[in-house]
Design an enzyme around this catalytic site. Structure first.
Site, mmCIF file in Angstrom:
data_model
loop_
_atom_site.group_PDB
_atom_site.id
_atom_site.type_symbol
_atom_site.label_atom_id
_atom_site.label_comp_id
_atom_site.label_asym_id
_atom_site.label_seq_id
_atom_site.Cartn_x
_atom_site.Cartn_y
_atom_site.Cartn_z
ATOM 1 N N LYS A 157 -10.013 -0.475 10.834
ATOM 2 C CA LYS A 157 -10.207 -1.702 10.048
ATOM 3 C C LYS A 157 -10.482 -2.900 10.962
ATOM 4 O O LYS A 157 -10.803 -3.983 10.514
ATOM 5 C CB LYS A 157 -8.975 -1.986 9.187
ATOM 6 C CG LYS A 157 -8.768 -0.929 8.101
ATOM 7 C CD LYS A 157 -7.628 -1.295 7.181
ATOM 8 C CE LYS A 157 -6.986 -0.100 6.564
ATOM 9 N NZ LYS A 157 -7.493 0.245 5.222
ATOM 10 N N HIS A 190 0.865 -1.177 0.000
ATOM 11 C CA HIS A 190 0.000 0.000 0.000
ATOM 12 C C HIS A 190 0.910 1.239 0.000
ATOM 13 O O HIS A 190 2.007 1.196 0.552
ATOM 14 C CB HIS A 190 -0.840 -0.045 1.285
ATOM 15 C CG HIS A 190 -1.874 1.022 1.427
ATOM 16 N ND1 HIS A 190 -1.580 2.302 1.826
ATOM 17 C CD2 HIS A 190 -3.223 0.990 1.240
ATOM 18 C CE1 HIS A 190 -2.696 3.015 1.882
ATOM 19 N NE2 HIS A 190 -3.711 2.250 1.527
ATOM 20 N N GLN A 218 -4.212 -4.810 7.098
ATOM 21 C CA GLN A 218 -5.231 -5.685 6.517
ATOM 22 C C GLN A 218 -5.399 -6.993 7.265
ATOM 23 O O GLN A 218 -6.501 -7.519 7.360
ATOM 24 C CB GLN A 218 -4.897 -5.988 5.041
ATOM 25 C CG GLN A 218 -5.163 -4.840 4.104
ATOM 26 C CD GLN A 218 -6.626 -4.442 4.034
ATOM 27 O OE1 GLN A 218 -7.527 -5.261 4.179
ATOM 28 N NE2 GLN A 218 -6.872 -3.167 3.819
ATOM 29 N N CYS A 241 -4.794 2.453 -3.680
ATOM 30 C CA CYS A 241 -3.537 2.959 -3.099
ATOM 31 C C CYS A 241 -2.384 1.989 -3.330
ATOM 32 O O CYS A 241 -1.510 1.834 -2.464
ATOM 33 C CB CYS A 241 -3.668 3.261 -1.610
ATOM 34 S SG CYS A 241 -4.901 4.502 -1.238
ATOM 35 N N ASP A 243 3.381 -4.345 8.174
ATOM 36 C CA ASP A 243 2.159 -3.550 8.043
ATOM 37 C C ASP A 243 0.965 -4.506 8.138
ATOM 38 O O ASP A 243 0.619 -5.176 7.174
ATOM 39 C CB ASP A 243 2.177 -2.815 6.701
ATOM 40 C CG ASP A 243 0.842 -2.137 6.397
ATOM 41 O OD1 ASP A 243 -0.042 -2.127 7.275
ATOM 42 O OD2 ASP A 243 0.697 -1.631 5.264
HETATM 43 N N1 PMP Z 1 -1.542 -0.495 4.762
HETATM 44 C C1 PMP Z 1 -2.498 -1.249 4.214
HETATM 45 C C2 PMP Z 1 -2.168 -2.632 3.747
HETATM 46 C C3 PMP Z 1 -3.793 -0.744 4.087
HETATM 47 O O1 PMP Z 1 -4.745 -1.486 3.532
HETATM 48 C C4 PMP Z 1 -4.065 0.566 4.563
HETATM 49 C C5 PMP Z 1 -5.455 1.167 4.482
HETATM 50 N N2 PMP Z 1 -6.088 1.025 3.241
HETATM 51 C C6 PMP Z 1 -3.028 1.309 5.125
HETATM 52 C C7 PMP Z 1 -1.799 0.740 5.208
HETATM 53 C C8 PMP Z 1 -3.237 2.702 5.625
HETATM 54 O O2 PMP Z 1 -4.058 2.743 6.746
HETATM 55 P P1 PMP Z 1 -4.596 4.122 7.299
HETATM 56 O O3 PMP Z 1 -5.229 4.825 6.140
HETATM 57 O O4 PMP Z 1 -5.597 3.727 8.339
HETATM 58 O O5 PMP Z 1 -3.447 4.866 7.867
#
Ligand code: PMP
Length: 410
Positions: A228, A125, A205, A367, A202
């Protein structure tokens, strides 16, 4: 501990039990972007503000004490959730993005030297991509991007030929937000540690689907977001090994993160306070505790199994559709996300048709532009499954996609 059955668990989520303006039932398949909230989380936010709200770590009065206790109790629950040895390895942040930026700056700027290598993967991401790209530029280091196989997996050969003695940091997702891929975290941490590197995982997910244990998997830093995990927005977590947190510089400077402030010099509080400058997202932290309790009551193992059977059903039903391609690994080898494209149908047109049927999915690059470039598609449609989804939801998705394709195909 309270136990909750996964059957009918959707009844605990008020938003899923109201008809949409067009009369349809909500079929929410975008939990990967942000999950819906159970009533206990919503109630907790109200309870805090109606019954004992105060700033944290400042007031020696009844409200202040209750707030401090509630925050520390969420910290302990979070430590238990990720298998951390001690609660002061848990730092509360604004979310995954802030947690990763914190490590890239507060650890990276201090420890990455010119000529070092920072390793990420094609799955990442943007939140786990751009901070490392920027750090590499700041420090004169090289950013190396681990390639995926055509099935969306990270091969042992790729891992072994990319992580080496020059590697300072490896940053990898524990579940791709597009393909659902579950990278081999322990293989990566073992190799990285042999090379003297640290590993950030990270878990944004994977956290609502799968148990993760930072000690067993020898993870140095782990990040996730409350929203999430069926909790509120505005709160996230950074787990850091205590010795690493101790050695790191602060990320932000201000109130609460100091031990002594003088006119010329100041010094820092111990972790986690050192990384919690300013007024924290108090209500959200306490309510994240309620979300973790709720997830524990249903059981992460039960949730994972339930979602996996829905994932298999989704693969089965969607692959029957002519011209539809699902990207990434087979269902037995991934988390509960399905991303697909359909020949001759734009993902935006499809999203509009699904929306009309009350089926909420996401389309676009999610993203992850580098990953979509690798897949050779500008955009995909993504259905991400949460604990409240049912076989009816998946049947309805497949049925609606099928009929939309008939109307939309050019
Ligand atoms: N890493 C991953 C794998 C994600 O799916 C996301 C959220 N879509 C993020 C990071 C970023 O999270 P946040 O927008 O809550 O900071």
């Amino acid at each position: 501990a309270i136990r909750l059955s996964i059957d009918g668990v959707a009844s605990h989520f008020p938003i899923l039990n109201r008809p949409l303006p067009n009369g349809k039932r909500t079929i929410f398949l975008d939990s990967g972007a942000s999950a819906q909230k159970p009533k206990v989380v919503i109630d907790k936010e109200r309870e805090v503000q109606e019954e004992y709200y105060a700033n944290a770590f400042r007031g020696r009065y009844y409200f202040g004490q209750r707030i401090d206790d509630a925050i520390e109790s969420t910290r302990q629950a979070t430590a238990n959730l990720v298998g951390a040895g001690r609660p002061d390895e848990i730092v509360f942040t604004a979310g995954t993005t802030m947690s990763i930026n914190m490590v890239a700056s507060a650890y990276g700027d201090k420890n990455v030297r010119p000529g070092d290598e920072i390793v990420i993967t094609e799955l990442e991401h943007h939140a786990n991509f751009v901070p490392w790209q920027a750090l590499a530029k700041r420090r004169g280091a090289k950013l190396r991007i681990l390639p995926i196989t055509n099935d969306g997996l990270l091969s042992n050969e790729a891992i072994e030929s990319t992580i080496n003695e020059k590697t300072a940091i490896v940053a990898v997702t524990s579940m791709s937000n597009v393909l659902g891929t579950l990278p081999p975290i322990e293989k990566i941490t073992h190799l990285a540690h042999q090379c003297g590197a640290v590993v950030l995982v990270d878990a944004a997910q994977s956290i609502p689907h799968q148990r993760i244990d930072v000690v067993k998997s020898e993870i140095d830093f782990l990040t996730f977001s409350g929203h999430k995990l069926y909790g509120p927005t505005g709160v996230g977590v950074l787990y850091g090994r205590y010795d690493l947190l101790t050695e790191m510089d602060p990320f932000m400077y201000g109130g609460h993160m100091i031990s002594q402030v003088g006119r010329e010099e100041s010094n820092w509080a111990l972790p986690p306070a050192k990384f919690e400058a300013g007024t924290m997202p108090i209500v959200q932290i306490v309510s994240l505790g309620a979300a973790i309790e709720f997830v524990n009551a249903v059981g992460l193992d039960v949730i994972g199994k339930h979602e996996h059977s829905l994932l298999q059903l989704a693969h089965q039903r969607l692959t029957e559709i002519d011209g539809l391609t699902i990207y990434g690994p087979q269902p037995d080898n991934k988390g509960s996300i399905v991303s697909f494209s359909i020949q001759g149908v734009s993902s935006e047109d499809l999203a509009i048709r699904l929306d009309e049927a009350g089926i909420f999915t996401r389309h676009g690059h999610h993203c992850a532009m580098v990953l979509h470039e690798r897949l050779g598609v500008p955009a995909t449609t993504r259905a991400s499954i949460g604990m409240y989804n049912t076989t009816e939801d998946i049947d309805e998705l497949a049925r609606t996609v099928k009929s939309a394709v008939k109307q939309l195909r050019v």
